[in-house]
Every structure is written in structure tokens, then in C-alpha cells.
Design a protein around this motif. Structure first.
Motif, mmCIF file in Angstrom:
data_model
loop_
_atom_site.group_PDB
_atom_site.id
_atom_site.type_symbol
_atom_site.label_atom_id
_atom_site.label_comp_id
_atom_site.label_asym_id
_atom_site.label_seq_id
_atom_site.Cartn_x
_atom_site.Cartn_y
_atom_site.Cartn_z
ATOM 1 N N MET A 1 -5.576 -17.488 -1.054
ATOM 2 C CA MET A 1 -6.062 -16.193 -1.540
ATOM 3 C C MET A 1 -6.937 -16.407 -2.772
ATOM 4 S SD MET A 1 -3.861 -12.728 -2.422
ATOM 5 C CE MET A 1 -3.241 -12.573 -0.752
ATOM 6 N N HIS A 2 -7.937 -15.547 -2.940
ATOM 7 C CA HIS A 2 -8.844 -15.642 -4.090
ATOM 8 C C HIS A 2 -8.063 -15.535 -5.394
ATOM 9 C CE1 HIS A 2 -12.052 -14.396 -6.899
ATOM 10 N NE2 HIS A 2 -12.876 -15.022 -6.075
ATOM 11 N N GLN A 3 -8.572 -16.190 -6.436
ATOM 12 C CA GLN A 3 -7.870 -16.229 -7.713
ATOM 13 C C GLN A 3 -7.620 -14.835 -8.282
ATOM 14 O OE1 GLN A 3 -9.866 -18.499 -10.737
ATOM 15 N NE2 GLN A 3 -8.367 -17.984 -12.338
ATOM 16 N N PHE A 4 -8.559 -13.920 -8.068
ATOM 17 C CA PHE A 4 -8.451 -12.613 -8.712
ATOM 18 C C PHE A 4 -8.201 -11.457 -7.742
ATOM 19 C CE2 PHE A 4 -11.143 -15.035 -11.744
ATOM 20 C CZ PHE A 4 -10.213 -15.078 -12.783
ATOM 21 N N ARG A 5 -8.814 -11.476 -6.564
ATOM 22 C CA ARG A 5 -8.580 -10.340 -5.690
ATOM 23 C C ARG A 5 -8.918 -10.667 -4.233
ATOM 24 N NH1 ARG A 5 -13.365 -6.412 -8.159
ATOM 25 N NH2 ARG A 5 -15.159 -7.616 -7.417
ATOM 26 N N SER A 6 -8.146 -10.057 -3.351
ATOM 27 C CA SER A 6 -8.457 -10.126 -1.930
ATOM 28 C C SER A 6 -9.147 -8.854 -1.466
ATOM 29 C CB SER A 6 -7.167 -10.325 -1.125
ATOM 30 O OG SER A 6 -6.294 -9.212 -1.324
ATOM 31 N N HIS A 7 -8.940 -7.768 -2.203
ATOM 32 C CA HIS A 7 -9.559 -6.482 -1.921
ATOM 33 C C HIS A 7 -10.022 -5.872 -3.251
ATOM 34 C CE1 HIS A 7 -6.735 -7.081 1.447
ATOM 35 N NE2 HIS A 7 -7.568 -6.353 2.177
ATOM 36 N N THR A 8 -10.946 -4.972 -3.167
ATOM 37 C CA THR A 8 -11.293 -4.177 -4.345
ATOM 38 C C THR A 8 -10.343 -2.999 -4.426
ATOM 39 O OG1 THR A 8 -12.833 -2.668 -3.238
ATOM 40 C CG2 THR A 8 -13.717 -4.785 -4.002
ATOM 41 N N CYS A 9 -10.380 -2.294 -5.552
ATOM 42 C CA CYS A 9 -9.483 -1.154 -5.735
ATOM 43 C C CYS A 9 -9.923 0.082 -4.958
ATOM 44 C CB CYS A 9 -9.364 -0.818 -7.220
ATOM 45 S SG CYS A 9 -8.510 -2.079 -8.190
ATOM 46 N N GLY A 10 -11.026 -0.023 -4.256
ATOM 47 C CA GLY A 10 -11.453 1.094 -3.425
ATOM 48 C C GLY A 10 -11.404 0.785 -1.950
ATOM 49 N N ALA A 11 -10.820 -0.347 -1.556
ATOM 50 C CA ALA A 11 -10.956 -0.828 -0.178
ATOM 51 C C ALA A 11 -9.774 -0.519 0.729
ATOM 52 C CB ALA A 11 -11.198 -2.337 -0.188
ATOM 53 N N LEU A 12 -8.586 -0.424 0.186
ATOM 54 C CA LEU A 12 -7.398 -0.333 1.040
ATOM 55 C C LEU A 12 -7.303 1.016 1.755
ATOM 56 C CD1 LEU A 12 -4.789 -2.020 -1.332
ATOM 57 C CD2 LEU A 12 -5.970 -3.040 0.644
ATOM 58 N N ARG A 13 -6.867 0.947 3.032
ATOM 59 C CA ARG A 13 -6.721 2.142 3.854
ATOM 60 C C ARG A 13 -5.390 2.065 4.611
ATOM 61 N NH1 ARG A 13 -10.472 2.772 1.027
ATOM 62 N NH2 ARG A 13 -12.563 3.595 1.520
ATOM 63 N N ALA A 14 -5.116 3.105 5.395
ATOM 64 C CA ALA A 14 -3.876 3.134 6.177
ATOM 65 C C ALA A 14 -3.791 1.955 7.134
ATOM 66 C CB ALA A 14 -3.783 4.452 6.937
ATOM 67 N N SER A 15 -4.934 1.466 7.592
ATOM 68 C CA SER A 15 -4.938 0.321 8.515
ATOM 69 C C SER A 15 -4.456 -0.967 7.850
ATOM 70 C CB SER A 15 -6.345 0.105 9.075
ATOM 71 O OG SER A 15 -7.271 -0.108 8.034
ATOM 72 N N ASP A 16 -4.367 -0.966 6.502
ATOM 73 C CA ASP A 16 -3.920 -2.164 5.782
ATOM 74 C C ASP A 16 -2.425 -2.144 5.496
ATOM 75 O OD1 ASP A 16 -6.547 -3.445 5.342
ATOM 76 O OD2 ASP A 16 -6.961 -1.658 4.130
ATOM 77 N N ILE A 17 -1.723 -1.098 5.906
ATOM 78 C CA ILE A 17 -0.286 -1.002 5.626
ATOM 79 C C ILE A 17 0.442 -2.203 6.237
ATOM 80 C CG2 ILE A 17 1.808 0.334 6.135
ATOM 81 C CD1 ILE A 17 0.060 2.862 5.932
ATOM 82 N N GLY A 18 1.312 -2.816 5.411
ATOM 83 C CA GLY A 18 2.050 -4.000 5.841
ATOM 84 C C GLY A 18 1.395 -5.295 5.425
ATOM 85 N N GLU A 19 0.135 -5.249 5.016
ATOM 86 C CA GLU A 19 -0.574 -6.457 4.600
ATOM 87 C C GLU A 19 -0.275 -6.773 3.133
ATOM 88 O OE1 GLU A 19 -2.453 -8.329 6.608
ATOM 89 O OE2 GLU A 19 -2.006 -6.991 8.293
ATOM 90 N N ARG A 20 -0.420 -8.048 2.775
ATOM 91 C CA ARG A 20 -0.329 -8.448 1.377
ATOM 92 C C ARG A 20 -1.737 -8.401 0.770
ATOM 93 N NH1 ARG A 20 3.636 -10.446 -0.990
ATOM 94 N NH2 ARG A 20 2.388 -11.823 -2.302
ATOM 95 N N THR A 21 -1.774 -8.018 -0.498
ATOM 96 C CA THR A 21 -3.077 -7.874 -1.148
ATOM 97 C C THR A 21 -3.009 -8.381 -2.576
ATOM 98 O OG1 THR A 21 -4.867 -6.313 -1.657
ATOM 99 C CG2 THR A 21 -2.623 -5.537 -2.021
ATOM 100 N N ARG A 22 -4.143 -8.705 -3.116
ATOM 101 C CA ARG A 22 -4.280 -9.062 -4.536
ATOM 102 C C ARG A 22 -5.407 -8.194 -5.104
ATOM 103 N NH1 ARG A 22 -4.511 -15.231 -6.188
ATOM 104 N NH2 ARG A 22 -2.247 -14.906 -6.037
ATOM 105 N N LEU A 23 -5.100 -7.443 -6.137
ATOM 106 C CA LEU A 23 -6.065 -6.553 -6.782
ATOM 107 C C LEU A 23 -6.239 -6.951 -8.244
ATOM 108 C CD1 LEU A 23 -4.779 -3.067 -5.519
ATOM 109 C CD2 LEU A 23 -6.531 -4.503 -4.464
ATOM 110 N N ALA A 24 -7.397 -6.653 -8.786
ATOM 111 C CA ALA A 24 -7.638 -6.864 -10.218
ATOM 112 C C ALA A 24 -8.460 -5.694 -10.742
ATOM 113 C CB ALA A 24 -8.370 -8.181 -10.462
ATOM 114 N N GLY A 25 -8.104 -5.229 -11.932
ATOM 115 C CA GLY A 25 -8.851 -4.114 -12.504
ATOM 116 C C GLY A 25 -8.264 -3.655 -13.809
#
Length: 591
Positions: free
Chosen positions: A1-25
Motif C-alpha cells: 500500500m502507498h505510504q500515505f494513501r490508497s484513496h483520496t478523501c473524496g473517493a470512497l463509495r458504497a461499492s468500497d464497503i468491506g475494503e481496507r483503505t489508507r487516507l491522509a488529510g
């Protein structure tokens, strides 16, 4: 996974439920609901809700973090509870359950809140502009500016223009506003000037045969600020075309502006061709060369009705060469005497001698001057097309220029007071046929009224056979909603016409060669007829963002007195720097 983020803070949707994520902000806001901590994490792209539980080893640390601290969060995406769904957010169906946190940057106590769109003093906002730009409104304005400039570029390229850059360090020019000067280290005692506009360079590009030029050009003028003018620097869409007449320029600009305002504006836009209004007509009808066409209330000339009037105040003005201007205010009989009397105070506050008025009321014509006008004069006024029953007739009498200005200010003032504008629309027009010269009463000579490099209508013959005050120029302004977006002209490409035009303004041939040598020399080697203009980027964005002030659409503007409170400019320089530039300050001024 990327050092700082896998998604932006505006990217996640219902289709991502159950996934692991890394956010920075940035920590936008925090809410404690029964021991559960909810953090709105914000980046450039949006906001995601992150949930922290009291049993988390990092809970206390996050709970005590100041807002606007920067963190990285790892966690699982999950469905928000039904009663916490937020349709206002793109990510409003989901949240992230925090499993790990890294503090990337701890914020100090904020000078003002970022999350809340509250009123904050402008000086404080400009001192901490980097924080101000995090606020939603300002952030969106600067992004809008970027998108508008990108669209302009694409539209200009599609119209066959090529983008060129012109020099920033150039020579001072005697015409126009005050220059910003840059001392030369290599040439002691000599100075560069920052360009007020790329005027001569873009004309030289036409002489060089490039045909269609544009540039998103920085311009520098040492002049006072206004709501629609930044002190110091601004940007414009600078363009020039060869082998064109005025209408050719208009067609290109109308296509660009209509497309741009249709793309980014939510309001109807004037269809091309935009209305053409001669300068003299605009000054009479609107009291301004940048008329707001979103409402009527046009100014009328009633001077002839008072040329032999028994009302000596107006008659004396007309006998001395002045004019009487009238505004016919519909439903003026519904306004109080106090309202009308305050209009007189408004006129006096802008340097006028006063305001007279009549009201065409149901019980007859009344008003302060009704008793001194003859029945014939009153009937002549009542027979005018727009003096219907109930109309209040407002009169201003003075020298023509001053009367136009006062009536124009009164027209806009009434629009503000009575909400006369059809606000949600963009009304464009061209102001054409500007006077080539205007009389400078103080210097007792003719001076250029607009752009000295413009072609006079009628060419050399007009310069040699007409009185200077009667000569019109091939000059034009683009106006939208009462804001001047641009001035432009068909250029004077003939050296002999140029010399003669400057001679009328008091320039010797040698002065023209000295001050404008680069351009006049180029014109002697074969120049195409050419013309252009330069709409202001800042003003375009201001209109499309529906902001009243340019500083709301510029990332890092100066204050009204040309100071950069964030960077501390202008700032003193060291004696060593002054010595390198062969400069010495006046006694009493410390370096």
C-alpha cells in the motif's frame, strides 16, 4: 500500500464497503458522541468520516489533536448507520473505522476556523491566506479559476491561435498607468519596467507574421485598488489578430465568451452578436461607458425643454453649455418624500449641486419644482413615452460630463435600492466609437482618450481634416453586467499615421522614435492591419464565481494598499543590495 494513501478523501463509495483503505488529510472537524469520536478528514478532493473508539490505543492522542492537524489513517470501509447518512457529501454513505493512525503534522491554535464559513476580517484572512485557501468557498474559487483558464486555452487553440510568451523585464513606456521599475545591476542608473500589458510585443508578433497570438499574460501597474481591480498585478487573456477588421475580432471573442460563460455560469448568457453601443450613446443613456444592461431606467436628455424655462437654475446651466438629464422612475409615486430627498443627498455626496424631481401623481404633478415650471413645460415632460402615471422624474443639471456621471451613479444607486436588476443573467455589450482625443483642461492640450496605438476612423485624412475632438478611434470595450472586461482596438499599423496622431497629442517625431522606437521601426518594414484586445481573467472569474471582489478569486492577492501581509512585501532590502544596484535612499528612509 502507498505510504500515505490508497484513496483520496473524496473517493470512497458504497461499492468500497468491506475494503481496507489508507487516507491522509487534515482534521476538518471532530465530534464526540457518547465516547465515540467522529473525525471529518479533508483533503483537496473531499471529506470522509473516520470513526475512533475509546478502546483504540491512539484514541486519546487523536482526541487532543488540534483541528487542521494532518494525519494518516488505516482502516476498513463500512456502511454508515441509516440515521447518519449524509447526502451532502459524495462519501456520505460510508465511513472508515480507524485501525491505525500516524500523525504527520500537528497544527498550532488556528487564528480563525477553517471548517466554518463565517465572516472574518480581510486583513487576517490575507495574513493567513494559506489557511483561508483551505476554506470551502475560497478553495472552490481558485479551482474554478484554474478550470476557466484551461477552457480559455482550449478555446483559443481551437480558434487557430498560438500561445506565445512575451518579456517580463522591458522598457518603461510614458503612456498608461504608473510603471513598476526594476533597477539594473549590470547597467547602473538604468531601469527595466514590468509590463503594464504586452501591447507592443504582441503587435511586433503580428509584424513578424504569426497571424494569431494569445497569452494568459501577467500585467503590472502601480495603481490604486478597486473592487474590480487588483493593485500591483493581474492577468489577462491577451490576443491579437492580423488582417482583421473590428467585426472579425468581435466574432472570435463573442464565441469564446459565450462558450465560457455558458460552460461555467448557471445563468442565461447574451447571444452573439452582442449589442454594439457607441460611446456617446452609452454616456447619454447610462451615464457610463460600462453600462449594466440588466435593468432599464435609461437616462434622457431634456436640455432643450429647459433652454428658455422659467426655472432659472436649469436655464442658466443650459445657457452655459451644460445639460439637463432625467431619469423616469416607474412607480415613483409610491416612494416617500424622505426617499426622494435622500436621493438629493446622494447626488450632493458625489459632487453634484442637487437633484430636482417631479411626481406624476394621480392628483396632478407635484414636487419641489412643480410651481416654477410652466404648464407647457410640464405637459412636454408628461408626453414623453416613459412618463406614465405614477412616474417620478429625477433631474440632474450640470456640465455634460459631470451630469452624465451623476445621472449614471444615480441610476446604479436606484438599482441597488429598489432591486431593479434582473440579477441571474450575463448581459454583454460592446462599447464602440470612442473619441480618439480628449481635451486636457489643466495642460491645455489634446491628449489620447484611450489607446494611443489605435487607428483613427478615417485614417490620415481624418487626422488632417477634422477637429481633434471630432475624431473617433477604432477602439472598443467589452462589458458584462456593468463590469469592463476588456479594452481593445484595431491598431495603427502605418508609421505616417502614427506620427501624425502623436503630433496632435503634442509629441515631436523624435519623441515618438525615442519612446516607441521598437514598434515604430518595425512598422516601417511592412506591417499587416491588425487588432485585438485583452479580457481580464480576474474579472471573468469574479463574474462567474458571483463574487463582488477580485481578492475572492485570486490565490494570493495584495491588500488595497498593495501590501502582501503573508509574505511581508514590500520589504526593506540591505545596504549591500542597494550598493549592488547603485542606489541610495532619500535621507530619513532606512534600508
Amino acid at each position: 500500500m502507498h505510504q500515505f494513501r490508497s484513496h483520496t478523501c473524496g473517493a470512497l463509495r458504497a461499492s468500497d464497503i468491506g475494503e481496507r483503505t489508507r487516507l491522509a488529510g487534515w482534521i476538518h472537524s471532530k465530534r464526540d458522541h457518547g465516547g465515540i469520536l467522529f473525525v471529518d478528514l479533508r483533503d483537496h478532493y473531499g471529506i470522509t468520516q473516520v470513526v475512533f473508539s475509546p478502546e483504540d490505543p491512539f484514541f486519546q492522542e487523536v482526541d487532543h489533536l488540534p483541528k487542521e492537524s494532518v494525519i494518516r489513517v488505516d482502516g476498513a470501509v463500512r456502511q454508515r448507520p441509516e440515521d447518519t447518512l449524509n447526502p451532502q457529501l459524495a462519501t456520505g454513505e460510508v465511513e472508515v473505522r480507524a485501525e491505525a493512525v500516524e500523525i504527520l503534522s500537528r497544527a498550532e491554535v488556528l487564528p480563525f476556523p477553517v471548517a466554518d464559513e463565517i465572516e472574518i476580517g480581510e486583513a487576517l484572512r490575507l495574513e493567513y491566506r494559506f489557511l483561508d485557501l483551505r476554506r470551502k468557498g475560497m478553495h472552490e474559487n481558485v479551482l474554478l479559476r484554474s478550470r476557466i483558464i484551461s477552457s480559455i486555452r482550449q478555446r483559443m487553440l481551437a480558434a487557430g491561435f498560438h500561445e506565445f510568451q512575451t518579456p517580463i523585464l522591458t522598457a518603461s513606456s510614458p503612456e498608461g498607468a504608473r510603471d513598476y521599475l526594476v533597477p539594473s545591476r549590470l547597467h547602473p542608473g538604468k531601469f527595466y519596467a514590468l509590463p503594464q500589458a504586452p501591447q507592443m510585443f504582441k503587435q511586433l508578433l503580428m509584424v513578424a507574421g504569426f497571424d494569431r497570438y494569445f497569452q494568459i499574460a501577467p500585467c503590472f501597474r502601480d495603481e490604486d485598488a478597486r473592487a474590480d481591480r487588483s493593485p500591483g498585478e493581474f492577468y489577462q487573456l491577451d490576443l491579437e489578430m492580423s488582417f482583421v477588421e473590428q467585426e472579425d475580432v468581435f466574432r472570435v471573442v463573442e464565441e469564446v465568451m459565450y462558450g465560457l460563460f455558458t460552460e461555467f455560469g448557471a445563468w442565461p448568457v447574451s447571444e452573439a452578436p452582442f449589442e454594439r453601443i457607441p460611446y456617446a450613446e452609452s454616456m447619454l443613456r447610462y451615464g457610463s461607458d460600462k453600462p449594466d444592461l440588466r435593468f432599464g431606467l435609461e437616462i434622457q436628455d431634456v436640455s432643450s425643454l429647459f433652454a428658455e424655462s422659467g426655472f432659472r437654475v436649469f436655464r442658466n446651466v443650459v445657457e452655459k453649455g451644460g445639460v439637463v438629464r432625467m431619469l423616469a422612475l416607474p412607480d415613483g409615486d409610491k416612494q416617500s418624500r424622505t426617499f426622494l430627498d435622500k436621493l438629493e443627498k446622494f447626488i450632493k455626496g458625489h459632487g453634484g449641486s442637487g437633484l430636482a424631481y417631479l411626481v406624476n401623481a394621480a392628483d396632478g404633478v407635484r414636487g419641489p419644482i412643480a410651481g416654477v415650471l410652466s404648464e407647457e413645460e410640464i405637459q412636454a415632460l408628461l408626453q414623453r413615452d416613459d412618463v406614465a402615471p405614477g412616474t417620478a422624474m429625477l433631474f440632474v443639471a450640470d456640465a455634460e460630463d459631470k451630469a452624465n456621471d451623476l445621472a449614471g451613479k444615480l441610476r446604479l444607486h436606484l438599482a441597488d435600492l429598489l432591486d431593479l436588476r434582473q440579477a441571474e443573467q450575463y448581459r454583454f455589450c460592446w462599447i464602440v466609437d470612442f473619441p480618439m482625443y480628449e481635451w486636457d483642461a489643466e495642460a491645455k492640450r489634446w491628449d489620447f482618450g484611450h489607446n494611443p496605438f489605435s487607428m483613427p476612423q478615417g485614417g490620415l485624412e481624418a487626422l488632417e481634416t477634422q477637429e481633434p475632438g471630432d475624431i473617433l478611434a477604432e477602439q472598443y470595450d467589452l462589458v458584462c453586467n456593468g463590469v469592463e472586461l476588456s479594452s481593445g482596438a484595431i491598431r495603427n499599423h502605418d508609421p505616417q499615421i502614427m506620427y501624425r496622431a502623436f503630433a496632435i497629442a503634442g509629441y515631436e517625431r523624435a519623441q515618438v522614435d525615442e519612446n516607441f522606437g521598437g514598434l515604430i521601426r518595425a512598422l516601417k518594414f511592412g506591417a499587416p492591419p491588425h487588432g485585438g484586445l485583452a479580457p481580464g481573467i480576474d474579472r471573468i472569474v469574479m463574474l462567474l464565481a458571483r463574487e463582488p471582489n477580485l481578492r475572492e478569486v485570486v490565490a494570493f492577492p495584495m491588500t488595497q494598499n498593495a501590501q502582501d501581509l503573508m509574505m511581508g512585501a514590500p520589504a526593506p532590502v540591505s545596504k549591500r543590495q542597494l550598493d549592488e544596484l547603485s542606489l541610495r535612499l532619500k535621507p530619513g528612509i532606512e534600508p
